[in-house]
Design an enzyme around this catalytic site. Structure first.
Site, PDB file in Angstrom:
ATOM      1  N   GLY A  80       0.836  -1.199   0.000  1.00 24.80           N
ATOM      2  CA  GLY A  80       0.000   0.000   0.000  1.00 24.80           C
ATOM      3  C   GLY A  80       0.866   1.243   0.000  1.00 24.80           C
ATOM      4  O   GLY A  80       2.062   1.190   0.293  1.00 24.80           O
ATOM      5  N   CYS A  81       0.257   2.376  -0.348  1.00 21.22           N
ATOM      6  CA  CYS A  81       1.026   3.616  -0.464  1.00 21.22           C
ATOM      7  C   CYS A  81       1.508   4.100   0.904  1.00 21.22           C
ATOM      8  O   CYS A  81       2.690   4.379   1.090  1.00 21.22           O
ATOM      9  CB  CYS A  81       0.200   4.693  -1.167  1.00 21.22           C
ATOM     10  SG  CYS A  81      -1.454   4.940  -0.488  1.00 21.22           S
ATOM     11  N   TYR A  82       0.584   4.179   1.889  1.00 17.99           N
ATOM     12  CA  TYR A  82       1.018   4.578   3.221  1.00 17.99           C
ATOM     13  C   TYR A  82       2.061   3.608   3.780  1.00 17.99           C
ATOM     14  O   TYR A  82       3.094   4.044   4.300  1.00 17.99           O
ATOM     15  CB  TYR A  82      -0.177   4.651   4.179  1.00 17.99           C
ATOM     16  CG  TYR A  82      -1.124   5.808   3.961  1.00 17.99           C
ATOM     17  CD1 TYR A  82      -0.676   7.131   3.989  1.00 17.99           C
ATOM     18  CD2 TYR A  82      -2.492   5.594   3.778  1.00 17.99           C
ATOM     19  CE1 TYR A  82      -1.569   8.192   3.831  1.00 17.99           C
ATOM     20  CE2 TYR A  82      -3.378   6.650   3.612  1.00 17.99           C
ATOM     21  CZ  TYR A  82      -2.916   7.948   3.643  1.00 17.99           C
ATOM     22  OH  TYR A  82      -3.800   8.995   3.491  1.00 17.99           O
ATOM     23  N   THR A 128       4.277   1.762   2.316  1.00 18.31           N
ATOM     24  CA  THR A 128       5.579   1.960   1.682  1.00 18.31           C
ATOM     25  C   THR A 128       6.341   3.088   2.365  1.00 18.31           C
ATOM     26  O   THR A 128       7.506   2.942   2.764  1.00 18.31           O
ATOM     27  CB  THR A 128       5.395   2.288   0.188  1.00 18.31           C
ATOM     28  OG1 THR A 128       4.814   1.155  -0.455  1.00 18.31           O
ATOM     29  CG2 THR A 128       6.725   2.619  -0.474  1.00 18.31           C
ATOM     30  N   SER A 129       5.669   4.213   2.488  1.00 14.28           N
ATOM     31  CA  SER A 129       6.313   5.378   3.075  1.00 14.28           C
ATOM     32  C   SER A 129       6.656   5.138   4.543  1.00 14.28           C
ATOM     33  O   SER A 129       7.760   5.462   5.000  1.00 14.28           O
ATOM     34  CB  SER A 129       5.376   6.571   2.923  1.00 14.28           C
ATOM     35  OG  SER A 129       5.831   7.679   3.632  1.00 14.28           O
TER      36      SER A 129
END
Lengths: 339, 339, 339, 339
Positions: free
Chosen positions: A149-151, A153-154
């Site tokens: 997911g994007c969150y 990853t960060s």
């Protein structure tokens, strides 16, 4: 040259995958599948692709396998994705799945948070979590990669060096995340209406976003101990970008310098992670349209504060998916992604 | 103190009418009608109104007249509005209608552009076009005021002094209009999706927007001769504001100074029209959240170029509606609107 | 492989040139010159370039020629550019100049509008206006290409087919142009302050923008007859993108279909011009970060209305500069630019 | 009717004070002082005020007292403010100072964080911190009110009920704050350039923002025990609004319901604090252009998460300043502020 299909071609992330693959010397975009009806080219959906990829989309039918593909990117929504993935795997076609359907090793966590039965548990077990910075060796051999997911990853790139080295307490990590509106997807609804988003910031799903268990799951795996995070996502009036501001408690007093040294070493060979130098802090605009993740560290008393930024559509989705493909096929990892 | 109802209370324009009326010393908001089902307060729809107007909305039923009202603002969509308006007029309740249903004296023009039969032609004949700068005297006595469209308000105020004085050719007027996204209404659709509007400008309905015949109609009335305009609306990534850049051809060579003098005289007593001084040009931010229209003039060779700006939700809708109400009831025209 | 220098490396356009050249297989970025003092890498000015071009900038001294260059992009401001250009030309280094200093064949027009004496008139005479769609053959052999302004690129591509074919009156062309804020350059001033630009639209330099004579000059050349345009630029709250809405008067009644056919033929072989199909209109977001120009045509009575959009930093500056370089060196014209 | 002056009239906050005071029935704006040279009306600086306040600005000279004022709002920068404030107090003119110069009871904290000697320590001792929700009784009698900073207003209103009731640990409070760009002031610089702010989010001054000691100072006062906060401010691409996401650790396990009950009681009589109902969360757009603060509470395991939003220019500056004036003069507290 490998032949690649995109399953769910009209998603924002698919547009980004296409733009990246058009720069990739070893990939042939051979199939664009969609559940939408009608005959149309992808450039009618995304006019930005006109004259660069005027390829028709094919309407997909479950169990009707497209011909001649080596691998596919699946950009279907969760729950739908796991209906299509087994067909490809059974036919020997490798898969990078961008949904959440194969991100949890434990079926039960998935089923609780996505409120549905997992219909493909055997592949779930074999799936590799596609965060190259952590799982590169496994990705090389994987047939099914679950793109993060994007969150997550960060957040995970921001925390991994500290978690792996057991530098911080794992029961009190706070992740305050900010995302551009494209993270909400393409569907028009009140929450994506321009006048509701513009000149506004708001939190949503406080303490109950589905990316929270994903982050906890992977951090627990990395640190080999149960990890608990408090996760608050916010919507920011911009198209793309995520910034995570993460607060962790160090086990022993450490200077900022020491901790930055840990990060510099941990990521020294990573092509897409930049630990900021001097007193610089990440800005999402500096990673927009790139596959980079930028990190900065601050230490204030007992807390280490980690700033980590990505483009949610690239390193948080399409770019990382291509990076995973590069690893799976032994291509240079940065192909299509650096420039 | 007059008792006022708002018919169609959940529109963006209704929120603005409410905010203005809350400042108005002589108005009591007595009724909020809506076609939506369910029991809810207006402050649940517009949280900005919490603690200032926590009034319940009433579900409207056609032909079921609310009690005790002196006048109503109708903010229903075109075609729907004319179903409700007669009921109020028949009961002696004065109406300011913000839809397009009563803006055309000629039924046929309305029917062609709105592609429907007009169901209330007798009231159409009596309706007064609610542009106070031009029709103030008629508005005073009107029972039914047709509040102008947002683009027409900006365009007509910009052109009226030249048209009335027969200063320009009326067969070759170009109006290039730019509007914020709130002009597209509250409905979520692809065209109001944040990521589609942000970082983008586009024209739409070139030469076929419904406000074009409205502008032509009123200018023809003002100038007492057939007037033709070329009208191109554009969408701008901002919430509110309209700027019209209008190009008209002067009949005889005139200096900028001469023409500004005409505007200064024409609007000298208007409380809401500001002719810019010196070399200043209108900015939509300088009229945002106000009922003002700003105008500047430039003359280049044979062309006079008129810049006119308004807040599309205020002078282009809610504010002008209240201004009309003030005129109809003999209140000071600026009440509720100046500060 | 050619060795390329960028003269004025810290401009926004230089950042874009660098990003494009990094994708170009036949170019080596060999020199980054700047007038700023101090030792710094370009990636310190533009963190987005970290890990992709960590090259130091060189402080330039007039008359001190950098070594070993084949060609240079000059991104200095007008007036400054012509101080540096002769040095390169004299040394046999080919130049694409992005300032206005070599765009006017007639020195007097330049001197009037830029309010300064032209200090390099001999090179001015030899310079070729770098609009490939019109002057490709001359560009091939040029040593000095004057890269067009952003507004002129969009406006001229929009008008050229009609002007060349003498289809429209050349004394009454109205160009209503809208640009993102990056067109204002990097300097912080009131007009680039976020709070002054955001939620605002305004016109500026009405009828007196320096791009107006540039457009007239080139259109006159194309049509072989004096051409007069009314030009109004506007600032739009977005980073990048230009949309020109152009109104021209046809000499004889023509259908939209006929005129679109002219455009389709005129641009049939152009790699970067897209004439929109069906009823589609250009959106600046569909050309953002690309070298494309999109065009749509509408005919309303006697007026043909041309919508043309570009990315002001790419087709309006950096991308077109590289396109010119490709033409000058016989590279494939789309190298570095298509994907 | 009191006669009021604004000292530093060209600041964004002064514009907002003026707009509010124009709605206030008991205030006469009698003086607009500025350090800028030249003769100009305030409406030349803020065209939005044209036709509503076309008053000239007076150039201020230190020690030259304007005539006939009852009170002044001082909107000068820190350090400058304390040069002007004594003059007014000595003349019996009451002061609401919007700078930081009188916000710290302890001179030493001020001197450390603002890196300057405090030049008016005697008035510093008498100043009252102007947060009405906490210090209303003292404000009533104050001659000098130190108007709180924007971040502190949002953060302290969010935390006060828990701190006062000793519900949370005071050594581990994390405040993750997000602000619109107007918080950066009017000065054009790289950090306020549109293209640098738009499509970007970034943190700044992590753990070292001057509002951090201000928050700690006041919370320590409220809770009567040393309070430590970790404070990270971020810049968001919008004009106005602050959202604080605050994470505190409860001393004993509490349900969300219990804690909301505490807030509801604490703020039950406050005219400008809204504790969100049901599952609603604050959006900055719902408090934009108002003096309200919205609060929502979530409890996740041991952490209570507080969302609190304000308009940084209104409740975070101009609106709160007028609220303080209303309290000082015994006016109804909401005058000029509610509608």
């Amino acid at each position: 040259m490998i032949k690649v299909g995109i399953i769910g071609a009209t998603a924002y992330t698919s547009r980004e995958i296409i733009k990246i693959l058009l720069r990739h010397p070893d990939v042939d975009i051979s199939y664009l599948g969609t559940r939408r009806e009608g005959n149309f080219k992808i450039s009618e959906i995304f006019p930005v692709l006109e004259d660069t990829l005027d390829m028709p989309c094919s309407q997909m039918v479950l169990d009707d396998l497209p011909n001649g593909l080596d691998m596919v990117f699946v950009t279907l929504p969760p729950v739908v994705a796991m209906q299509y993935v087994p067909m490809f795997l059974n036919a020997g076609i490798r898969v990078v799945d961008l949904s959440a359907d194969y991100r949890f090793q434990e079926k039960s966590i998935y089923e609780r948070w996505y409120e549905t039965k997992h219909t493909d548990p055997s592949n779930l077990e074999k799936a590799v979590y596609g965060l190259p910075e952590i799982f590169r060796e496994k990705i090389k051999k994987a047939d099914l990669v679950a793109n993060p997911g994007c969150y997550p990853t960060s957040a995970i790139i921001g925390l991994a060096p500290l978690i792996l080295n057991c530098y911080v307490h794992t029961d009190d990590i706070i992740i305050d995340a900010k995302s551009g509106i494209s993270g909400r997807g393409r569907e028009p609804k009140e929450g994506t209406h321009y006048c509701e988003c513009n000149e506004n910031i708001e939190a949503y799903n406080v303490g109950e976003h589905r990316h929270m268990p994903e982050i906890e799951n992977i951090l627990s795996l990395i640190g080999k101990s149960e990890t608990k995070v408090y996760f608050t996502p916010h919507l920011i009036p911009m198209n793309r970008g995520i910034l995570c501001t993460t607060y962790a408690k160090t086990k022993k007093k450490s200077s900022c310098k020491e901790i930055i040294a840990i990060y510099n070493e941990f990521y020294s060979k990573e092509p897409f992670v930049r630990v900021k130098k001097d007193d610089k802090l990440p800005k999402t605009k500096d990673v927009a349209n790139t596959n980079f993740c930028e990190i900065a560290i601050r230490v204030v008393d007992e807390r280490v504060i980690i700033l980590s930024s990505i483009d949610n559509l690239i390193k948080g989705a399409a770019g990382q998916a291509v990076q995973n493909m590069n690893i799976m096929y032994g291509f240079k990892e940065t192909l299509g992604l650096l420039y």
